[in-house]
Design a protein around this motif. Structure first.
Motif, PDB file in Angstrom:
ATOM      1  N   VAL A 132       0.850  -1.182   0.000  1.00 19.47           N
ATOM      2  CA  VAL A 132       0.000   0.000   0.000  1.00 19.47           C
ATOM      3  C   VAL A 132       0.886   1.232   0.000  1.00 19.47           C
ATOM      4  O   VAL A 132       1.743   1.396   0.872  1.00 19.47           O
ATOM      5  N   VAL A 133       0.660   2.102  -0.988  1.00 16.41           N
ATOM      6  CA  VAL A 133       1.423   3.338  -1.117  1.00 16.41           C
ATOM      7  C   VAL A 133       0.437   4.475  -1.317  1.00 16.41           C
ATOM      8  O   VAL A 133      -0.337   4.454  -2.293  1.00 16.41           O
ATOM      9  N   ALA A 134       0.418   5.441  -0.389  1.00 18.51           N
ATOM     10  CA  ALA A 134      -0.500   6.583  -0.470  1.00 18.51           C
ATOM     11  C   ALA A 134      -1.934   6.114  -0.662  1.00 18.51           C
ATOM     12  O   ALA A 134      -2.664   6.592  -1.545  1.00 18.51           O
ATOM     13  N   SER A 135      -2.335   5.118   0.144  1.00  9.62           N
ATOM     14  CA  SER A 135      -3.702   4.581   0.163  1.00  9.62           C
ATOM     15  C   SER A 135      -4.062   3.788  -1.085  1.00  9.62           C
ATOM     16  O   SER A 135      -5.231   3.422  -1.278  1.00  9.62           O
ATOM     17  N   VAL A 136      -3.104   3.500  -1.965  1.00  6.47           N
ATOM     18  CA  VAL A 136      -3.336   2.707  -3.162  1.00  6.47           C
ATOM     19  C   VAL A 136      -2.606   1.375  -3.004  1.00  6.47           C
ATOM     20  O   VAL A 136      -1.432   1.350  -2.624  1.00  6.47           O
ATOM     21  N   THR A 137      -3.297   0.274  -3.320  1.00  2.82           N
ATOM     22  CA  THR A 137      -2.702  -1.044  -3.203  1.00  2.82           C
ATOM     23  C   THR A 137      -2.187  -1.502  -4.563  1.00  2.82           C
ATOM     24  O   THR A 137      -2.933  -1.497  -5.551  1.00  2.82           O
ATOM     25  N   TYR A 138      -0.920  -1.902  -4.601  1.00  2.00           N
ATOM     26  CA  TYR A 138      -0.281  -2.396  -5.823  1.00  2.00           C
ATOM     27  C   TYR A 138       0.049  -3.875  -5.645  1.00  2.00           C
ATOM     28  O   TYR A 138       0.448  -4.307  -4.544  1.00  2.00           O
ATOM     29  N   PRO A 139      -0.083  -4.666  -6.715  1.00  2.00           N
ATOM     30  CA  PRO A 139       0.162  -6.112  -6.588  1.00  2.00           C
ATOM     31  C   PRO A 139       1.597  -6.468  -6.227  1.00  2.00           C
ATOM     32  O   PRO A 139       1.846  -7.474  -5.562  1.00  2.00           O
ATOM     33  N   THR A 140       2.551  -5.656  -6.701  1.00  2.00           N
ATOM     34  CA  THR A 140       3.968  -5.924  -6.437  1.00  2.00           C
ATOM     35  C   THR A 140       4.723  -4.592  -6.348  1.00  2.00           C
ATOM     36  O   THR A 140       4.197  -3.544  -6.732  1.00  2.00           O
ATOM     37  N   VAL A 141       5.945  -4.667  -5.885  1.00  2.00           N
ATOM     38  CA  VAL A 141       6.812  -3.478  -5.908  1.00  2.00           C
ATOM     39  C   VAL A 141       7.004  -3.006  -7.348  1.00  2.00           C
ATOM     40  O   VAL A 141       7.014  -1.801  -7.626  1.00  2.00           O
ATOM     41  N   ALA A 142       7.146  -3.945  -8.278  1.00  2.00           N
ATOM     42  CA  ALA A 142       7.362  -3.575  -9.678  1.00  2.00           C
ATOM     43  C   ALA A 142       6.177  -2.778 -10.219  1.00  2.00           C
ATOM     44  O   ALA A 142       6.360  -1.770 -10.913  1.00  2.00           O
ATOM     45  N   LEU A 155       9.712   2.176  -1.744  1.00  2.21           N
ATOM     46  CA  LEU A 155       8.866   1.023  -2.062  1.00  2.21           C
ATOM     47  C   LEU A 155       9.391  -0.239  -1.378  1.00  2.21           C
ATOM     48  O   LEU A 155       8.602  -1.063  -0.889  1.00  2.21           O
ATOM     49  N   LEU A 156      10.695  -0.407  -1.339  1.00  2.00           N
ATOM     50  CA  LEU A 156      11.263  -1.565  -0.642  1.00  2.00           C
ATOM     51  C   LEU A 156      11.002  -1.473   0.862  1.00  2.00           C
ATOM     52  O   LEU A 156      10.691  -2.492   1.513  1.00  2.00           O
ATOM     53  N   ASN A 167      11.730  14.300 -14.550  1.00  2.00           N
ATOM     54  CA  ASN A 167      12.856  14.187 -13.621  1.00  2.00           C
ATOM     55  C   ASN A 167      12.981  12.775 -13.046  1.00  2.00           C
ATOM     56  O   ASN A 167      13.568  12.576 -11.983  1.00  2.00           O
ATOM     57  N   TRP A 168      12.438  11.791 -13.744  1.00  2.00           N
ATOM     58  CA  TRP A 168      12.432  10.428 -13.223  1.00  2.00           C
ATOM     59  C   TRP A 168      13.836   9.878 -12.924  1.00  2.00           C
ATOM     60  O   TRP A 168      14.038   9.281 -11.860  1.00  2.00           O
ATOM     61  N   PRO A 169      14.825  10.060 -13.796  1.00  2.00           N
ATOM     62  CA  PRO A 169      16.151   9.514 -13.460  1.00  2.00           C
ATOM     63  C   PRO A 169      16.709  10.047 -12.144  1.00  2.00           C
ATOM     64  O   PRO A 169      17.458   9.337 -11.454  1.00  2.00           O
ATOM     65  N   ALA A 170      16.355  11.270 -11.784  1.00  2.00           N
ATOM     66  CA  ALA A 170      16.898  11.860 -10.556  1.00  2.00           C
ATOM     67  C   ALA A 170      16.199  11.331  -9.308  1.00  2.00           C
ATOM     68  O   ALA A 170      16.816  11.259  -8.242  1.00  2.00           O
ATOM     69  N   ILE A 171      14.906  10.954  -9.437  1.00  2.00           N
ATOM     70  CA  ILE A 171      14.159  10.563  -8.240  1.00  2.00           C
ATOM     71  C   ILE A 171      13.964   9.059  -8.102  1.00  2.00           C
ATOM     72  O   ILE A 171      13.573   8.568  -7.037  1.00  2.00           O
ATOM     73  N   ARG A 172      14.248   8.287  -9.143  1.00  2.00           N
ATOM     74  CA  ARG A 172      13.921   6.864  -9.099  1.00  2.00           C
ATOM     75  C   ARG A 172      14.622   6.091  -7.979  1.00  2.00           C
ATOM     76  O   ARG A 172      14.019   5.166  -7.413  1.00  2.00           O
ATOM     77  N   PRO A 173      15.879   6.437  -7.580  1.00  2.00           N
ATOM     78  CA  PRO A 173      16.453   5.684  -6.456  1.00  2.00           C
ATOM     79  C   PRO A 173      15.667   5.893  -5.165  1.00  2.00           C
ATOM     80  O   PRO A 173      15.479   4.952  -4.391  1.00  2.00           O
ATOM     81  N   ALA A 174      15.197   7.127  -4.925  1.00  2.00           N
ATOM     82  CA  ALA A 174      14.423   7.396  -3.713  1.00  2.00           C
ATOM     83  C   ALA A 174      13.078   6.676  -3.749  1.00  2.00           C
ATOM     84  O   ALA A 174      12.611   6.142  -2.735  1.00  2.00           O
ATOM     85  N   VAL A 175      12.445   6.646  -4.924  1.00  2.00           N
ATOM     86  CA  VAL A 175      11.174   5.939  -5.067  1.00  2.00           C
ATOM     87  C   VAL A 175      11.365   4.455  -4.777  1.00  2.00           C
ATOM     88  O   VAL A 175      10.602   3.847  -4.012  1.00  2.00           O
ATOM     89  N   MET A 176      12.390   3.861  -5.371  1.00  2.00           N
ATOM     90  CA  MET A 176      12.633   2.436  -5.163  1.00  2.00           C
ATOM     91  C   MET A 176      12.941   2.142  -3.691  1.00  2.00           C
ATOM     92  O   MET A 176      12.445   1.148  -3.130  1.00  2.00           O
ATOM     93  N   ALA A 177      13.732   2.989  -3.062  1.00  2.00           N
ATOM     94  CA  ALA A 177      14.060   2.769  -1.649  1.00  2.00           C
ATOM     95  C   ALA A 177      12.806   2.782  -0.790  1.00  2.00           C
ATOM     96  O   ALA A 177      12.620   1.918   0.083  1.00  2.00           O
TER      97      ALA A 177
END
Length: 384
Positions: A259-269, A319-320, A307-317
């Protein structure tokens, strides 16, 4: 030289190499150039040669170790100048010895200094005269200008080695050890006796004791490496797996809702690809995708955050963190990997994975970070 790395390709095989600056004398001019040395023994000095060929190039002066006053020098398109009072610190034989050493190091073999230290170790074990003579031969095989560095001790330099290598009664020129100065007769050379040999043996005994103590002394910050074996996370078919399959459980494609920001996702991917776009409709399509690879394909077609390349490491961290915070059983599986390095295998980009020589393995690194945070939390460490 070993810090100057290069390579060449031969029939698809990468041959490691190194290089050093040299002067090549062509006609009446000296050219500042690169002497390239390769693990297979090939040497480039404007022509391909081997060690014997380099010896001939040094003998002829093509590779110059003598610079004539008034000689014109060139660094090709960079600069030209003339020598006024040139000082050269290496002989032709010394340069040849350096190159031979580099070939040995490129092949992970002991170089001349390494062979001398192995001979030293043998002599100190046996104290046999034949082994001392062998030690002397290996010491003299080190390029003369490098002998002073053989022990890595610039207080005593190579004097303890020179004392052991010298025959009894042999003068030791240019000694520079305070403990031996009172043994010299006036300003003359030190004559090696059994007393000096015993001093040298005691030096090495103490040196070995100090080195062993240093090796056994734990670093204040703990071990430099990992005690646990490296963990390789490979891709697989997740629908057929049990939740005891640790290798698959730790992958982002593993069917574990978060669950991320009240939304449920099937996987981290799914969550990662959904957050990569600013299009709400595309994000919902990605979230609802049946499989992670379908979510990725939908994201490929959607409008990506600029700006996805700049923020994607923080997003992945984050989510994990969400995955392992929300699923304690998976957190236990991650913690159970100990301090193992985690190699996160393909498919996917080299940025995230470790499946190719260019792989940066960022998912593996972030899994190690999240694991450390979980363990720290259990220890009551909360810095933020």
């Amino acid at each position: 030289m070993s810090r100057n790395r290069t390579y060449r390709d031969v029939d698809g095989e990468r041959i490691e190499g190194t290089w050093r600056p040299i002067f090549i004398r062509n006609g009446s001019s000296y050219f500042l150039s690169e002497l390239k040395i390769y693990a297979d023994g090939a040497i480039w000095c404007w022509e391909w040669v081997d060690l014997d060929g380099l010896r001939e190039k040094l003998r002829s002066g093509w590779v110059a170790t003598k610079l004539e006053p008034g000689g014109q020098a060139s660094a090709h398109h960079l600069a030209t100048w003339r020598f006024d009072d040139p000082q050269v610190w290496i002989t032709a034989e010394d340069l040849l010895g350096e190159v031979a050493d580099e070939i040995d190091r490129l092949n992970d073999r002991p170089d001349s200094t390494g062979r001398c230290l192995l001979a030293l170790e043998r002599f100190l074990q046996t104290r046999a005269e034949a082994d001392r003579v062998a030690l002397r031969a290996t010491y003299q095989a080190i390029p003369e200008h490098l002998r002073v560095y053989a022990l890595g001790d610039m207080d005593y330099r190579d004097v303890p080695l020179r004392v052991l290598c010298a025959d009894l009664g042999e003068p030791l020129e240019d000694y520079a050890v305070a403990e031996l100065e009172d043994e010299a007769d006036g300003d003359g050379p030190l004559i090696v006796t059994e007393k000096e040999r015993q001093w040298a043996i005691e030096y090495f005994t103490e040196r070995d004791r100090d080195l062993q103590a240093a090796r056994e002394r734990p670093h204040a910050d703990g071990p430099d490496g990992a005690d646990s074996p490296t963990l390789y996370l490979h891709h697989g078919h997740f629908g057929k797996l049990e939740r005891t399959d640790t290798d698959r459980m730790l992958r982002n494609e593993y069917p574990t809702p978060i669950v991320v920001a009240s939304v449920t996702y099937p996987t981290v991917a799914h969550a990662y690809w959904a957050l990569s776009t600013t299009d709400p409709a595309a994000r919902e399509q990605i979230r609802a995708a049946e499989a992670p690879h379908q979510a990725e394909e939908l994201a490929r077609q959607a409008t990506r955050r600029t700006n996805w390349p700049a923020i994607r490491p923080a997003v992945m961290a984050d989510l994990l963190r969400a995955k392992y915070d929300q699923h304690p059983d998976l957190a236990e599986a991650l913690i159970a990997t100990g301090d193992a390095r985690i190699h996160y295998g393909p498919p996917g980009s080299d940025y995230w994975h470790a499946g190719s020589p260019q792989g940066r393995n960022w998912i593996g690194r972030l899994l190690e970070l999240v694991r450390a945070e979980l363990v720290a939390s259990r220890e009551g460490i909360h810095l933020i």
